[in-house]
Motif scaffolding. Structure first.
Motif, PDB file in Angstrom:
ATOM      1  N   GLY A 113       0.777  -1.236   0.000  1.00 34.01           N
ATOM      2  CA  GLY A 113       0.000   0.000   0.000  1.00 34.01           C
ATOM      3  C   GLY A 113       0.809   1.288   0.000  1.00 34.01           C
ATOM      4  N   ARG A 114       2.150   1.199   0.103  1.00 32.64           N
ATOM      5  CA  ARG A 114       2.936   2.444   0.139  1.00 32.64           C
ATOM      6  C   ARG A 114       4.192   2.315  -0.720  1.00 32.64           C
ATOM      7  N   ASN A 115       4.432   3.325  -1.532  1.00 38.02           N
ATOM      8  CA  ASN A 115       5.696   3.384  -2.257  1.00 38.02           C
ATOM      9  C   ASN A 115       6.649   4.265  -1.458  1.00 38.02           C
ATOM     10  N   LEU A 116       7.587   3.667  -0.752  1.00 38.17           N
ATOM     11  CA  LEU A 116       8.451   4.442   0.137  1.00 38.17           C
ATOM     12  C   LEU A 116       9.557   5.146  -0.645  1.00 38.17           C
ATOM     13  N   ILE A 117      10.179   4.416  -1.546  1.00 41.96           N
ATOM     14  CA  ILE A 117      11.265   4.991  -2.338  1.00 41.96           C
ATOM     15  C   ILE A 117      11.011   4.630  -3.798  1.00 41.96           C
ATOM     16  N   THR A 118      11.055   5.609  -4.703  1.00 39.45           N
ATOM     17  CA  THR A 118      10.901   5.291  -6.123  1.00 39.45           C
ATOM     18  C   THR A 118      12.102   5.790  -6.911  1.00 39.45           C
ATOM     19  N   ARG A 119      12.441   5.031  -7.937  1.00 45.07           N
ATOM     20  CA  ARG A 119      13.491   5.391  -8.900  1.00 45.07           C
ATOM     21  C   ARG A 119      14.759   5.889  -8.225  1.00 45.07           C
ATOM     22  N   LEU A 120      15.265   5.095  -7.304  1.00 45.46           N
ATOM     23  CA  LEU A 120      16.491   5.508  -6.605  1.00 45.46           C
ATOM     24  C   LEU A 120      17.711   5.159  -7.462  1.00 45.46           C
ATOM     25  N   ASP A 121      18.468   6.170  -7.865  1.00 47.54           N
ATOM     26  CA  ASP A 121      19.754   5.981  -8.541  1.00 47.54           C
ATOM     27  C   ASP A 121      20.824   6.414  -7.558  1.00 47.54           C
ATOM     28  N   TRP A 122      21.638   5.469  -7.134  1.00 51.99           N
ATOM     29  CA  TRP A 122      22.522   5.769  -6.013  1.00 51.99           C
ATOM     30  C   TRP A 122      23.805   4.980  -6.174  1.00 51.99           C
ATOM     31  N   ASN A 123      24.914   5.677  -6.005  1.00 45.97           N
ATOM     32  CA  ASN A 123      26.228   5.070  -6.170  1.00 45.97           C
ATOM     33  C   ASN A 123      26.987   5.143  -4.867  1.00 45.97           C
ATOM     34  N   ILE A 124      27.504   4.049  -4.389  1.00 49.87           N
ATOM     35  CA  ILE A 124      28.326   4.093  -3.179  1.00 49.87           C
ATOM     36  C   ILE A 124      29.765   3.786  -3.580  1.00 49.87           C
TER      37      ILE A 124
ATOM     38  N   GLY B 178       9.938   9.393   2.392  1.00 47.08           N
ATOM     39  CA  GLY B 178       8.865   8.475   2.774  1.00 47.08           C
ATOM     40  C   GLY B 178       7.711   8.418   1.791  1.00 47.08           C
ATOM     41  N   ASN B 179       7.695   9.324   0.807  1.00 46.80           N
ATOM     42  CA  ASN B 179       6.618   9.322  -0.186  1.00 46.80           C
ATOM     43  C   ASN B 179       7.150   8.951  -1.561  1.00 46.80           C
ATOM     44  N   GLY B 180       8.328   8.328  -1.587  1.00 47.30           N
ATOM     45  CA  GLY B 180       8.957   7.992  -2.857  1.00 47.30           C
ATOM     46  C   GLY B 180      10.099   8.938  -3.185  1.00 47.30           C
ATOM     47  N   GLU B 181      10.007  10.179  -2.712  1.00 48.66           N
ATOM     48  CA  GLU B 181      11.066  11.161  -2.993  1.00 48.66           C
ATOM     49  C   GLU B 181      12.330  10.862  -2.209  1.00 48.66           C
ATOM     50  N   TRP B 182      13.471  11.228  -2.801  1.00 49.08           N
ATOM     51  CA  TRP B 182      14.749  11.088  -2.104  1.00 49.08           C
ATOM     52  C   TRP B 182      15.730  12.112  -2.643  1.00 49.08           C
ATOM     53  N   GLU B 183      16.751  12.429  -1.858  1.00 56.29           N
ATOM     54  CA  GLU B 183      17.826  13.298  -2.304  1.00 56.29           C
ATOM     55  C   GLU B 183      19.127  12.735  -1.753  1.00 56.29           C
ATOM     56  N   ALA B 184      20.175  12.768  -2.577  1.00 54.72           N
ATOM     57  CA  ALA B 184      21.468  12.245  -2.137  1.00 54.72           C
ATOM     58  C   ALA B 184      22.564  13.220  -2.524  1.00 54.72           C
TER      59      ALA B 184
ATOM     60  N   ARG C  37      15.645  21.679   4.198  1.00 57.98           N
ATOM     61  CA  ARG C  37      15.518  20.261   3.836  1.00 57.98           C
ATOM     62  C   ARG C  37      15.165  19.420   5.068  1.00 57.98           C
ATOM     63  N   LEU C  38      15.810  19.741   6.207  1.00 58.14           N
ATOM     64  CA  LEU C  38      15.532  18.958   7.417  1.00 58.14           C
ATOM     65  C   LEU C  38      14.099  19.177   7.890  1.00 58.14           C
ATOM     66  N   GLU C  39      13.613  20.405   7.746  1.00 58.49           N
ATOM     67  CA  GLU C  39      12.213  20.676   8.132  1.00 58.49           C
ATOM     68  C   GLU C  39      11.259  19.901   7.255  1.00 58.49           C
ATOM     69  N   LYS C  40      11.579  19.844   5.953  1.00 59.39           N
ATOM     70  CA  LYS C  40      10.736  19.085   5.023  1.00 59.39           C
ATOM     71  C   LYS C  40      10.814  17.594   5.354  1.00 59.39           C
ATOM     72  N   LEU C  41      12.042  17.143   5.708  1.00 62.98           N
ATOM     73  CA  LEU C  41      12.255  15.714   5.974  1.00 62.98           C
ATOM     74  C   LEU C  41      11.491  15.265   7.206  1.00 62.98           C
ATOM     75  N   TYR C  42      11.666  16.009   8.296  1.00 63.40           N
ATOM     76  CA  TYR C  42      11.069  15.582   9.572  1.00 63.40           C
ATOM     77  C   TYR C  42       9.687  16.159   9.798  1.00 63.40           C
ATOM     78  N   GLN C  43       9.230  17.065   8.890  1.00 60.63           N
ATOM     79  CA  GLN C  43       7.929  17.722   9.069  1.00 60.63           C
ATOM     80  C   GLN C  43       7.866  18.404  10.426  1.00 60.63           C
ATOM     81  N   HIS C  44       8.968  19.072  10.759  1.00 58.37           N
ATOM     82  CA  HIS C  44       9.061  19.700  12.068  1.00 58.37           C
ATOM     83  C   HIS C  44       9.956  20.926  11.941  1.00 58.37           C
ATOM     84  N   PRO C  45       9.596  22.047  12.573  1.00 61.93           N
ATOM     85  CA  PRO C  45      10.465  23.237  12.503  1.00 61.93           C
ATOM     86  C   PRO C  45      11.818  22.967  13.157  1.00 61.93           C
ATOM     87  N   MET C  46      12.897  23.435  12.513  1.00 60.93           N
ATOM     88  CA  MET C  46      14.258  23.180  13.000  1.00 60.93           C
ATOM     89  C   MET C  46      14.995  24.498  13.203  1.00 60.93           C
TER      90      MET C  46
END
Lengths: 333, 255
Positions: free
Chosen positions: B15-26, B215-221, B232-241
């Motif tokens: 019922g939830r797409n947590l991460i979509t289209r993740l392109d990530w290189n380590i 948590g809604n499919g979006e990601w940033e690296a 970005r942290l406020e958007k991430l945690y949904q809380h004023p920082m």
């Protein structure tokens, strides 16, 4: 420097168990309706008794007592090792070789043969068929899931075992009275009709050898399937190998001696307390411990109320319960 | 060349797409911090990277080869994972438990060898557990058990460490000690470390790179220094920082 986790103490423990097994065997061969001195028994075993007087004793030792004693050793070893396998497979200390219904299937097979008045070879064969059928049934029902969960396997096995229990009750209530005694003895586990356990010894030996490379993987598996997988263990093949091994061992033991209880549950726990949880030592130690306990129990079963013979299964629990409770409550050093 | 590479990777729970289209290189030498709210897919992502969870979409390559083509033992030789949950089991000693980390490097029989001991000794020393080597795992505290699991990972000696909330249960002294050690492994031995954590400021202080999971499919690296800011942290945690300057860099606190 940390001192290495020296295996010397554990190896010494295993050697001690081997020695005790030898002593238990000697005790079993000397005791019975006639007490035969240990020296004479040894002479008979090594074939060095030229004395004519010993011929009759030789028959008693080699043809009556030895097959039964060896059957007890092999059965005890098979059951205890199967119990250790089941406890790690299900990661549940309450597991025993019978928890997944193998003995139930065997019992149904044996009781049907007894009802039909078949001979002891047919009873064994029928019990073996029942045990393997039950194993395949549980295997098939659990295998459908992609990933095997211990809980799923445990529940499937317990429900199948309960089903067999109902069939057993039905067979008992539908059987004529003169066969009931034999059936009850079989269900309690009894070694009085056993023969030389040649094939069974081979099964035991094979399982001991297969367990050598399995043991380090079992040591990882007790930490949970995910953790073991992360450390490089292929979980699915390991689970099925343990399941098949434990089932075959249980089936082999049960067709030989009936459903002897308690050994498979308690011996692995006793050995964990004495020798530790490392399966490289725990598995052979359980085999030896099971062999000793069952042999002593069987010897007592045929001597305490002599000439009356008790079913072996009664004595295993009478010996094992106090021993286990003592070890459980003993203060750990 | 990347050690681990995700392409178009999707992480889903029913019922939830947590991460979509993740392109990530380590890449070797990188220390990644994964940040996200509860249930944003951090643990699922780590377990997917370790090959312990089926992926629905996309691909994961380990050393330029699809992860699915590796046998379990081969994966374990290259990466180690620290799980979040601790499981109780039959009693074993600290030494036995840490030695388990050598299993991927043993032969078919899987029996311990003499040189195992050096690895185990070093790892226990590193995690400050040497004095407890012969104690039963049951007798350890929560933090000591956590350090034992970290020691087991060090014994495993992989190129890539996946750490699911490694700072949990650790006191602040051991938190810093642990992070410093892994930071050193990255900078001096070119190991890769991927760590999830809710210890925001500690993580930012030691991690060269950060992956944000919304948590809604979006990601940033990206590099931690370039990526992390109050917005970005406020958007991430949904809380004023709030951002405070300190000698150890910016400190972010929830307002």
């Amino acid at each position: 420097m940390i001192r290495p986790d020296t295996p010397a103490k554990r190896l010494a423990g295993l050697l001690l168990l081997v020695l005790l097994t030898g002593l238990a065997l000697l005790y079993a061969l000397t005791s019975g309706s006639i007490d035969i001195p240990a020296k004479t028994v040894l002479q008979i075993l090594t074939g060095s008794s030229g004395n004519v007087d010993n011929n009759q004793l030789s028959v008693i030792v080699l043809q009556l007592r030895l097959p039964r004693a060896l059957a007890a050793l092999v059965t005890g070893a098979l059951l205890a090792m199967a119990g250790a396998f089941m406890q790690v497979l299900l990661r549940n200390p309450l597991a025993d070789p019978y928890v997944l219904g193998v003995s139930g299937g065997a019992a149904v097979g044996a009781l049907v043969a007894l009802m039909l008045g078949l001979g002891s070879a047919m009873i064994s064969g029928s019990a073996l068929v029942g045990a393997l059928a039950s194993m395949l049934l549980v295997f098939g029902l659990s295998h459908r899931r992609n990933r095997t969960h211990s809980e799923h396997l445990l529940l499937t096995g317990i429900v199948v075992a309960t089903g067999w229990g109902a069939v057993i009750s039905f067979l008992l209530s539908a059987s004529p009275d003169q066969q009931l005694r034999g059936m009850l003895f079989w269900l309690m586990g009894d070694l009085s009709h056993t023969r030389m356990p040649a094939l069974e010894s081979l099964v035991l030996l094979a399982c001991l050898i297969i367990s050598l490379p399995l043991a380090p993987r079992l040591n990882l598996f007790v930490h949970g399937p995910l953790r073991a997988a992360a450390l490089g263990v292929a979980i699915q093949p390991l689970q099925w190998t343990i399941f098949v091994l434990a089932s075959v061992m249980t089936a082999t033991a049960v067709q030989l001696a009936g459903a002897i209880g308690f050994i498979g549950l308690v011996v692995p726990h006793i050995m964990r307390r004495l020798i530790g949880s490392d399966h490289r030592y725990l598995l052979p130690a359980s085999a030896l411990g099971g062999a000793i306990l069952l042999l002593l129990a069987d010897t007592l079963a045929r001597t305490v109320l002599s000439p009356m013979l008790l079913p072996t299964g009664v004595l295993t629990a009478l010996l094992g319960v106090p021993l286990f409770l003592y070890l459980l409550n003993r203060k750990l050093a | 060349m990347g050690l681990l590479r995700c392409q178009q990777l999707a992480i889903e729970v029913p019922g939830r797409n947590l991460i979509t289209r993740l392109d990530w290189n380590i890449e070797p030498g990188q220390f990644w911090l994964i940040l996200g709210r509860n249930g944003s897919g951090k643990t699922s992502l780590l377990q997917s990277l370790a090959g312990l969870r089926k992926i629905q979409q996309g691909s994961i390559d380990l050393q330029q080869q699809s992860l699915q083509q590796y046998r379990r033992i081969e994966i374990a030789q290259r990466m180690a994972i620290l799980f979040q949950q601790q499981e109780s089991s039959f009693p074993v000693t600290v030494l036995e438990s840490a030695s388990a980390g050598r299993h991927p490097h043993r032969n078919f029989w899987g029996w311990p060898t003499a040189d195992d001991q050096t690895f185990v000794q070093d790892a226990l020393q590193q995690m400050d557990l040497l004095s407890l080597a012969h104690h039963s795992v049951d007798s350890l505290s929560g933090g000591e058990r956590r350090r034992l699991e970290l020691a087991t990972l060090l014994v495993q000696d992989p190129a890539l460490f996946l750490l699911d909330e490694p700072t949990n249960h650790l006191d602040l002294h051991h938190q810093i000690g642990m992070l410093k050690h892994f930071h050193q492994l990255a900078t001096e031995q070119q190991r890769c470390i991927v760590m999830t954590s809710h210890e925001l400021n500690l993580g930012l202080r030691y991690c060269s790179h950060t992956l944000l999971l919304y948590g809604n499919g979006e990601w940033e690296a990206g590099k931690t220094a370039e990526l992390i800011n109050t917005e970005r942290l406020e958007k991430l945690y949904q809380h004023p920082m709030q951002c405070h300057k300190s000698t150890n860099g910016d400190i972010y606190l929830p307002a």
